[in-house]
Design an enzyme around this catalytic site. Sequence first.
Site, PDB file in Angstrom:
ATOM      1  N   HIS A  73     -12.497 -92.224 -65.137  1.00 51.09           N
ATOM      2  CA  HIS A  73     -13.681 -91.900 -63.992  1.00 51.09           C
ATOM      3  C   HIS A  73     -13.648 -90.488 -63.570  1.00 51.09           C
ATOM      4  O   HIS A  73     -12.802 -90.116 -62.839  1.00 51.09           O
ATOM      5  CB  HIS A  73     -13.370 -92.925 -62.877  1.00 51.09           C
ATOM      6  N   HIS A 129     -16.413 -86.985 -62.672  1.00 48.90           N
ATOM      7  CA  HIS A 129     -17.724 -86.215 -62.623  1.00 48.90           C
ATOM      8  C   HIS A 129     -17.676 -85.030 -63.167  1.00 48.90           C
ATOM      9  O   HIS A 129     -17.553 -83.772 -62.405  1.00 48.90           O
ATOM     10  CB  HIS A 129     -18.428 -86.237 -61.032  1.00 48.90           C
ATOM     11  N   GLN A 174     -26.671 -90.539 -58.340  1.00 43.81           N
ATOM     12  CA  GLN A 174     -25.936 -90.048 -57.005  1.00 43.81           C
ATOM     13  C   GLN A 174     -26.627 -90.378 -55.481  1.00 43.81           C
ATOM     14  O   GLN A 174     -26.076 -90.445 -54.655  1.00 43.81           O
ATOM     15  CB  GLN A 174     -25.731 -88.514 -57.014  1.00 43.81           C
ATOM     16  N   HIS A 223     -20.253 -97.131 -58.814  1.00 46.78           N
ATOM     17  CA  HIS A 223     -19.655 -96.760 -57.570  1.00 46.78           C
ATOM     18  C   HIS A 223     -20.186 -97.567 -56.286  1.00 46.78           C
ATOM     19  O   HIS A 223     -21.227 -97.712 -56.240  1.00 46.78           O
ATOM     20  CB  HIS A 223     -20.181 -95.147 -56.934  1.00 46.78           C
ATOM     21  N   GLU A 226     -17.744 -97.426 -51.513  1.00 50.87           N
ATOM     22  CA  GLU A 226     -16.928 -96.440 -51.280  1.00 50.87           C
ATOM     23  C   GLU A 226     -17.120 -95.772 -49.906  1.00 50.87           C
ATOM     24  O   GLU A 226     -17.936 -94.821 -49.679  1.00 50.87           O
ATOM     25  CB  GLU A 226     -17.326 -95.152 -52.344  1.00 50.87           C
ATOM     26  N   ASP A 232     -11.562 -88.659 -60.778  1.00 54.59           N
ATOM     27  CA  ASP A 232     -12.749 -88.504 -60.035  1.00 54.59           C
ATOM     28  C   ASP A 232     -13.321 -87.017 -59.999  1.00 54.59           C
ATOM     29  O   ASP A 232     -14.429 -86.821 -60.362  1.00 54.59           O
ATOM     30  CB  ASP A 232     -12.587 -88.906 -58.428  1.00 54.59           C
ATOM     31  N   TRP A 248     -16.293 -82.515 -53.459  1.00 51.53           N
ATOM     32  CA  TRP A 248     -15.672 -83.693 -52.787  1.00 51.53           C
ATOM     33  C   TRP A 248     -14.198 -83.611 -52.504  1.00 51.53           C
ATOM     34  O   TRP A 248     -13.541 -83.845 -51.847  1.00 51.53           O
ATOM     35  CB  TRP A 248     -15.943 -85.185 -53.501  1.00 51.53           C
TER      36      TRP A 248
HETATM   37 FE   FE2 Z   1     -16.776 -91.174 -58.222  1.00 50.07          FE
END
Ligand code: FE2
Length: 422
Positions: A56, A58, A151, A209, A212, A308, A314
Amino acid sequence: MELVLRNARLHDNDYLVDIGISDGKFSEIKKNIADKGDEEIDLKGRFVSPPLVEIHVHMDAALTVGEPRYNLGGSLLEGIDIWSERKKTLTKEDVKNRVRKALKWEISNGVTRVRTHVDVCDPSFNALNALLEIKKEFKDYIDLQIVAFPQEGIFSYPDGEELMRKAMEKGTDVVGGIPHYEWTREDGVKDAIFAVSLGKELGKMVDLHIDETDDEHSRFVEVLAAETIKNNYLGKVTASHTTAMHSYNNAYAFKLLGWIKKAELNMVTNPLDNSVLQARFDTYPKRRGHTRVKEMDAMGINVSIADDSIMDPWYPLGLGDPLQAAFVFVHYGQMSGYNEMMRLIEMITTNPAKTFGAKDYGIKVGNPADLVVFDAPTAIDAIRLVSRRYLVIKNGNIIAQTKPYETNIFMDGKEEKIDFIK
Ligand code: FE2
């Protein structure tokens, strides 16, 4: 025999083995292989595992930290706002250049399989087109799976359903979703139902996702599990993040874990991001905000650990190394028992390999000769040191090598080499 690796430690065994490689496959694994091979490398007792799997990440957002601004509040929602601004300036070349760099970091860290989410809430599909090209460019080194990731929501973003379908038509591998981000509970339910239904229709895996958030009322995993069971799509669906599970009451969590097990959901936790993103609205005490890894692992649910983010809105740090995420989870998830730490190695290798659908994975005779050598004598030392990867081998070829660094200390007029090993 083309290559013989001498004195390798597998699974923290108290004995060492030699590994013979012929025609790109493991041909012999035993103590003292007699054949000298075309090339011999003495691993001197280093710990060896199958390659890491980054299940996982991005990649489209990798290396964009600070663009156009830093995430000062530190929340997931602020990160999404910043990304939404940065997304307007994406070009295919911009994405490709950043992804090439980040994937080379992953390879250097012993990763040969990557599942990347790519934001498809963008009618230009610049990022997706870039990733589809990179997938071909890197095919001999990294097996790249691409998730169509909405997203900004499927039902909360203009033409979201159509964008998801178009993204899948372009050759995307996995259907994504984001139920907890949809504007309403009802749209969140529709999001999960849509994803499983589209996955089943196209015969593709599904990876959402989901939940979260620290909101204990965010309960979309139950919808995902129920849809998976009703559609008889067991084992093909993944639930990523699921941090709200941290805050559920135990009676509800116990019931939910039963449905997760029955649906054979693959679970993914992301300790680097979620340790900084969660509990941003708490005063004190602050919740840890991770999903229930120990409990799920004890029930035989397939749990994986992944990065991630690599330097994005993030999470400002990261270097594409699942071992670093496992190290953080020793602390964040209180997995410091010996057996627990050994499980963490499984959670960055064999468990995500299962989620990925990897074939012929593992160090055994007849499989492709893919492995990673840690610059550490045991699995526990590899975690403790977040050790460098000494060698990364794919199909019998060395694709990355890190030369061990050396530290010397000077005391009482003498020089002493320090190795950080007990
Ligand atoms: Fe993610």
